[in-house]
Scaffold this motif. Structure first.
Motif, PDB file in Angstrom:
ATOM      1  N   LYS A  25      39.652  40.206  47.311  1.00  0.00           N
ATOM      2  CA  LYS A  25      38.865  39.924  48.500  1.00  0.00           C
ATOM      3  C   LYS A  25      37.397  40.167  48.191  1.00  0.00           C
ATOM      4  CE  LYS A  25      40.997  40.569  52.928  1.00  0.00           C
ATOM      5  NZ  LYS A  25      42.079  41.510  53.125  1.00  0.00           N
ATOM      6  N   ILE A  26      36.533  39.250  48.555  1.00  0.00           N
ATOM      7  CA  ILE A  26      35.109  39.447  48.297  1.00  0.00           C
ATOM      8  C   ILE A  26      34.551  40.432  49.329  1.00  0.00           C
ATOM      9  CG2 ILE A  26      32.849  38.305  48.236  1.00  0.00           C
ATOM     10  CD1 ILE A  26      34.390  35.775  47.283  1.00  0.00           C
ATOM     11  N   VAL A  27      33.876  41.468  48.827  1.00  0.00           N
ATOM     12  CA  VAL A  27      33.269  42.457  49.712  1.00  0.00           C
ATOM     13  C   VAL A  27      31.824  42.044  50.008  1.00  0.00           C
ATOM     14  CG1 VAL A  27      32.621  44.882  49.965  1.00  0.00           C
ATOM     15  CG2 VAL A  27      34.740  44.280  48.782  1.00  0.00           C
ATOM     16  N   SER A  28      31.158  41.599  48.938  1.00  0.00           N
ATOM     17  CA  SER A  28      29.797  41.123  49.120  1.00  0.00           C
ATOM     18  C   SER A  28      29.550  39.921  48.217  1.00  0.00           C
ATOM     19  CB  SER A  28      28.810  42.260  48.793  1.00  0.00           C
ATOM     20  OG  SER A  28      27.556  41.703  48.445  1.00  0.00           O
ATOM     21  N   GLU A  29      29.307  38.779  48.829  1.00  0.00           N
ATOM     22  CA  GLU A  29      29.064  37.560  48.041  1.00  0.00           C
ATOM     23  C   GLU A  29      27.726  37.674  47.320  1.00  0.00           C
ATOM     24  OE1 GLU A  29      29.796  34.683  46.058  1.00  0.00           O
ATOM     25  OE2 GLU A  29      31.283  34.522  47.648  1.00  0.00           O
ATOM     26  N   ASP A  30      26.728  38.308  47.976  1.00  0.00           N
ATOM     27  CA  ASP A  30      25.403  38.457  47.365  1.00  0.00           C
ATOM     28  C   ASP A  30      25.465  39.274  46.077  1.00  0.00           C
ATOM     29  OD1 ASP A  30      24.329  36.991  49.355  1.00  0.00           O
ATOM     30  OD2 ASP A  30      23.625  38.726  50.543  1.00  0.00           O
ATOM     31  N   ASP A  31      26.186  40.412  46.132  1.00  0.00           N
ATOM     32  CA  ASP A  31      26.254  41.286  44.960  1.00  0.00           C
ATOM     33  C   ASP A  31      27.422  40.941  44.041  1.00  0.00           C
ATOM     34  OD1 ASP A  31      24.176  42.600  46.116  1.00  0.00           O
ATOM     35  OD2 ASP A  31      25.437  44.140  47.064  1.00  0.00           O
ATOM     36  N   LYS A  32      28.204  39.940  44.440  1.00  0.00           N
ATOM     37  CA  LYS A  32      29.394  39.562  43.669  1.00  0.00           C
ATOM     38  C   LYS A  32      30.318  40.758  43.453  1.00  0.00           C
ATOM     39  CE  LYS A  32      27.591  35.431  42.984  1.00  0.00           C
ATOM     40  NZ  LYS A  32      27.711  34.752  44.295  1.00  0.00           N
ATOM     41  N   LYS A  33      30.662  41.393  44.565  1.00  0.00           N
ATOM     42  CA  LYS A  33      31.574  42.527  44.496  1.00  0.00           C
ATOM     43  C   LYS A  33      32.846  42.232  45.274  1.00  0.00           C
ATOM     44  CE  LYS A  33      28.578  46.547  43.834  1.00  0.00           C
ATOM     45  NZ  LYS A  33      27.865  46.374  42.765  1.00  0.00           N
ATOM     46  N   GLY A  34      33.943  42.812  44.809  1.00  0.00           N
ATOM     47  CA  GLY A  34      35.210  42.556  45.485  1.00  0.00           C
ATOM     48  C   GLY A  34      36.229  43.662  45.312  1.00  0.00           C
ATOM     49  N   ASN A  35      37.365  43.476  45.959  1.00  0.00           N
ATOM     50  CA  ASN A  35      38.491  44.407  45.847  1.00  0.00           C
ATOM     51  C   ASN A  35      39.740  43.665  45.394  1.00  0.00           C
ATOM     52  OD1 ASN A  35      37.513  46.937  46.503  1.00  0.00           O
ATOM     53  ND2 ASN A  35      37.732  46.570  48.716  1.00  0.00           N
ATOM     54  N   ILE A  36      40.408  44.218  44.417  1.00  0.00           N
ATOM     55  CA  ILE A  36      41.661  43.607  43.968  1.00  0.00           C
ATOM     56  C   ILE A  36      42.779  44.025  44.911  1.00  0.00           C
ATOM     57  CG2 ILE A  36      43.383  43.538  42.122  1.00  0.00           C
ATOM     58  CD1 ILE A  36      41.077  43.895  40.129  1.00  0.00           C
ATOM     59  N   GLU A  37      43.479  43.041  45.438  1.00  0.00           N
ATOM     60  CA  GLU A  37      44.526  43.302  46.418  1.00  0.00           C
ATOM     61  C   GLU A  37      45.915  43.278  45.791  1.00  0.00           C
ATOM     62  OE1 GLU A  37      43.955  43.335  50.014  1.00  0.00           O
ATOM     63  OE2 GLU A  37      41.865  43.663  49.419  1.00  0.00           O
ATOM     64  N   ARG A  38      46.094  42.419  44.806  1.00  0.00           N
ATOM     65  CA  ARG A  38      47.455  42.206  44.301  1.00  0.00           C
ATOM     66  C   ARG A  38      47.372  41.653  42.882  1.00  0.00           C
ATOM     67  NH1 ARG A  38      51.602  38.108  44.845  1.00  0.00           N
ATOM     68  NH2 ARG A  38      50.086  36.596  45.582  1.00  0.00           N
ATOM     69  N   ILE A  39      48.316  42.064  42.059  1.00  0.00           N
ATOM     70  CA  ILE A  39      48.415  41.523  40.700  1.00  0.00           C
ATOM     71  C   ILE A  39      49.523  40.481  40.693  1.00  0.00           C
ATOM     72  CG2 ILE A  39      48.879  42.086  38.268  1.00  0.00           C
ATOM     73  CD1 ILE A  39      48.110  45.019  38.970  1.00  0.00           C
ATOM     74  N   LEU A  40      49.238  39.295  40.231  1.00  0.00           N
ATOM     75  CA  LEU A  40      50.290  38.270  40.158  1.00  0.00           C
ATOM     76  C   LEU A  40      51.218  38.571  38.979  1.00  0.00           C
ATOM     77  CD1 LEU A  40      48.351  34.965  40.991  1.00  0.00           C
ATOM     78  CD2 LEU A  40      49.010  36.858  42.469  1.00  0.00           C
ATOM     79  N   ASP A  41      52.410  38.017  39.028  1.00  0.00           N
ATOM     80  CA  ASP A  41      53.414  38.294  37.984  1.00  0.00           C
ATOM     81  C   ASP A  41      52.865  38.021  36.582  1.00  0.00           C
ATOM     82  OD1 ASP A  41      55.234  39.126  39.774  1.00  0.00           O
ATOM     83  OD2 ASP A  41      56.358  37.231  39.862  1.00  0.00           O
ATOM     84  N   ARG A  42      53.180  38.924  35.666  1.00  0.00           N
ATOM     85  CA  ARG A  42      52.714  38.769  34.291  1.00  0.00           C
ATOM     86  C   ARG A  42      53.691  37.918  33.479  1.00  0.00           C
ATOM     87  NH1 ARG A  42      51.243  45.109  34.258  1.00  0.00           N
ATOM     88  NH2 ARG A  42      49.167  44.870  35.142  1.00  0.00           N
ATOM     89  N   LYS A  43      53.122  37.011  32.706  1.00  0.00           N
ATOM     90  CA  LYS A  43      53.974  36.165  31.855  1.00  0.00           C
ATOM     91  C   LYS A  43      54.324  36.880  30.562  1.00  0.00           C
ATOM     92  CE  LYS A  43      51.235  32.583  32.065  1.00  0.00           C
ATOM     93  NZ  LYS A  43      50.599  31.367  31.546  1.00  0.00           N
ATOM     94  N   SER A  44      53.397  37.695  30.070  1.00  0.00           N
ATOM     95  CA  SER A  44      53.642  38.431  28.831  1.00  0.00           C
ATOM     96  C   SER A  44      52.759  39.668  28.811  1.00  0.00           C
ATOM     97  CB  SER A  44      53.330  37.551  27.618  1.00  0.00           C
ATOM     98  OG  SER A  44      51.930  37.344  27.530  1.00  0.00           O
ATOM     99  N   LEU A  45      53.079  40.576  27.927  1.00  0.00           N
ATOM    100  CA  LEU A  45      52.318  41.830  27.855  1.00  0.00           C
ATOM    101  C   LEU A  45      52.220  42.298  26.410  1.00  0.00           C
ATOM    102  CD1 LEU A  45      50.977  44.123  29.438  1.00  0.00           C
ATOM    103  CD2 LEU A  45      53.213  45.182  29.673  1.00  0.00           C
ATOM    104  N   LEU A  46      50.989  42.384  25.919  1.00  0.00           N
ATOM    105  CA  LEU A  46      50.767  42.941  24.580  1.00  0.00           C
ATOM    106  C   LEU A  46      50.483  44.426  24.732  1.00  0.00           C
ATOM    107  CD1 LEU A  46      48.430  40.514  22.607  1.00  0.00           C
ATOM    108  CD2 LEU A  46      50.853  40.915  22.263  1.00  0.00           C
ATOM    109  N   LYS A  47      50.879  45.200  23.721  1.00  0.00           N
ATOM    110  CA  LYS A  47      50.751  46.659  23.847  1.00  0.00           C
ATOM    111  C   LYS A  47      49.449  47.216  23.291  1.00  0.00           C
ATOM    112  CE  LYS A  47      54.243  47.910  26.219  1.00  0.00           C
ATOM    113  NZ  LYS A  47      53.987  48.383  27.568  1.00  0.00           N
ATOM    114  N   ARG A  48      49.103  46.828  22.091  1.00  0.00           N
ATOM    115  CA  ARG A  48      47.893  47.395  21.479  1.00  0.00           C
ATOM    116  C   ARG A  48      46.975  46.308  21.008  1.00  0.00           C
ATOM    117  NH1 ARG A  48      49.315  51.834  17.173  1.00  0.00           N
ATOM    118  NH2 ARG A  48      51.185  50.621  16.963  1.00  0.00           N
TER     119      ARG A  48
END
Ligand code: GDP
Ligand code: ZN
Length: 288
Positions: A46-69
């Motif tokens: 969600k955008i908190v401030s369009e002027d400062d380009k700041k936002g809050n992450i609400e949700r992570i979409l499903d991951r297709k893959s995951l690397l460890k290191r």
């Protein structure tokens, strides 16, 4: 809004969406759920401030893959770059890389640059009996780059390979931007030592990203059982199960189908030999 995390530094996530980068924080719910946004994640924010380009992450979409290191999500494929000369390609390092990508279930591609200086004949020969594609490039003479562009398009690709092979030159050329520093090896090594490197994605063009990290080259043979190594050499597949002994490790056993295939040239000797080297590494590990 949906975007992709391209960088994360001390609690801030840089989310790219429609060619704009938003500095985002993750909501408390993630901490409570013991969930952490990762570079590579597609997120709803969600955008908190369009002027400062700041936002809050609400949700992570499903991951297709995951690397460890390093810990990065949604990497589609990996590209290892060598040069035909200056420096010469290291086939053992290449085999290590391939095994480690097979283990991570990330599809690897091999790239040989500087074809203008010297033709590399060995690697295409060795990998003919494998499913791995070998791309031959010359950034200098502008050859092979459109195939590479096509390969990368729409994907997130982990870029790997020794210093000096032309990785930065390739990325700059195909993106048409000065995204990476081209230069002599010694200066880059010096710089690498003096800075703490964060994991981040480089945006090549729309929906197309490169993960550039020297930390990626942690190429220990994966922590697997000795019987599982054979499956990380895809060209062994068609011969597995044809050895005289069940549980054959294809090392010293008689009537071994893998060894015979290597002897007959159906499996490249350079691949088989490294299989044995890696197997010995696994066998030599202490189990506590
Ligand atoms: P990196 O360390 O892998 O990122 O390599 P760089 O992109 O910094 O390139 C190292 C050196 O190789 C630079 O001097 C480049 O100009 C040179 N180089 C890159 N690609 C080619 C090529 O296709 N042919 C030749 N002859 N030199 C190249
Ligand atoms: Zn065998």
């Amino acid at each position: 809004m949906i975007g992709k995390i391209i960088k994360g530094i001390s609690g801030f996530y840089y989310v790219e969406s429609e060619q704009t980068i938003y500095e985002c924080k993750a909501r408390g719910i993630f901490r409570n759920r013991n969930e952490k946004p990762l570079v590579g994640d597609f997120v709803e924010f969600k955008i908190v401030s369009e002027d400062d380009k700041k936002g809050n992450i609400e949700r992570i979409l499903d991951r297709k893959s995951l690397l460890k290191r390093p810990e990065v999500s949604n990497v589609d494929q990996a590209l290892i770059v060598f040069s035909s000369i200056d420096p010469f390609p290291d086939i053992h390092l290449l085999n290590r890389f391939l095994v480690s990508m097979e283990y991570a279930k990330v599809k690897p591609y091999i790239c040989i640059n500087k074809d203008d200086l010297k033709k590399e004949e060995n690697i295409p020969k060795i990998f003919k009996s494998t499913p791995y594609k070998v791309l031959i490039l010359s950034v200098k003479e502008n050859r092979g780059l459109s195939d590479l562009k096509e390969l990368l398009n729409g994907k997130t690709t982990a870029l790997s390979g020794p210093s000096g092979v032309g990785k930065s030159s390739i990325i700059n050329k195909i993106s048409g931007k000065e995204l990476m520093e081209v230069g002599d090896i010694s200066r880059k090594i010096k710089r690498g030592k003096n800075t703490t490197r964060h994991t981040f994605l480089i945006t090549l063009w729309e929906n197309t990203y490169i993960l550039d990290t020297p930390g990626f080259l942690n190429l220990d043979v994966p922590d697997i059982e000795k019987e599982d190594l054979q499956y990380l050499f895809p060209e062994f597949n068609e011969f597995i199960g044809q050895c005289r002994f069940r549980g054959c490790l294809h090392k010293k056993e008689p009537n071994c189908a893998i060894k015979e295939a290597a002897f007959e040239g159906k499996i490249a000797e350079e691949r088989y030999d490294d299989y044995v080297v890696f197997l010995d590494e696994i066998l030599g590990r202490k189990k506590f």
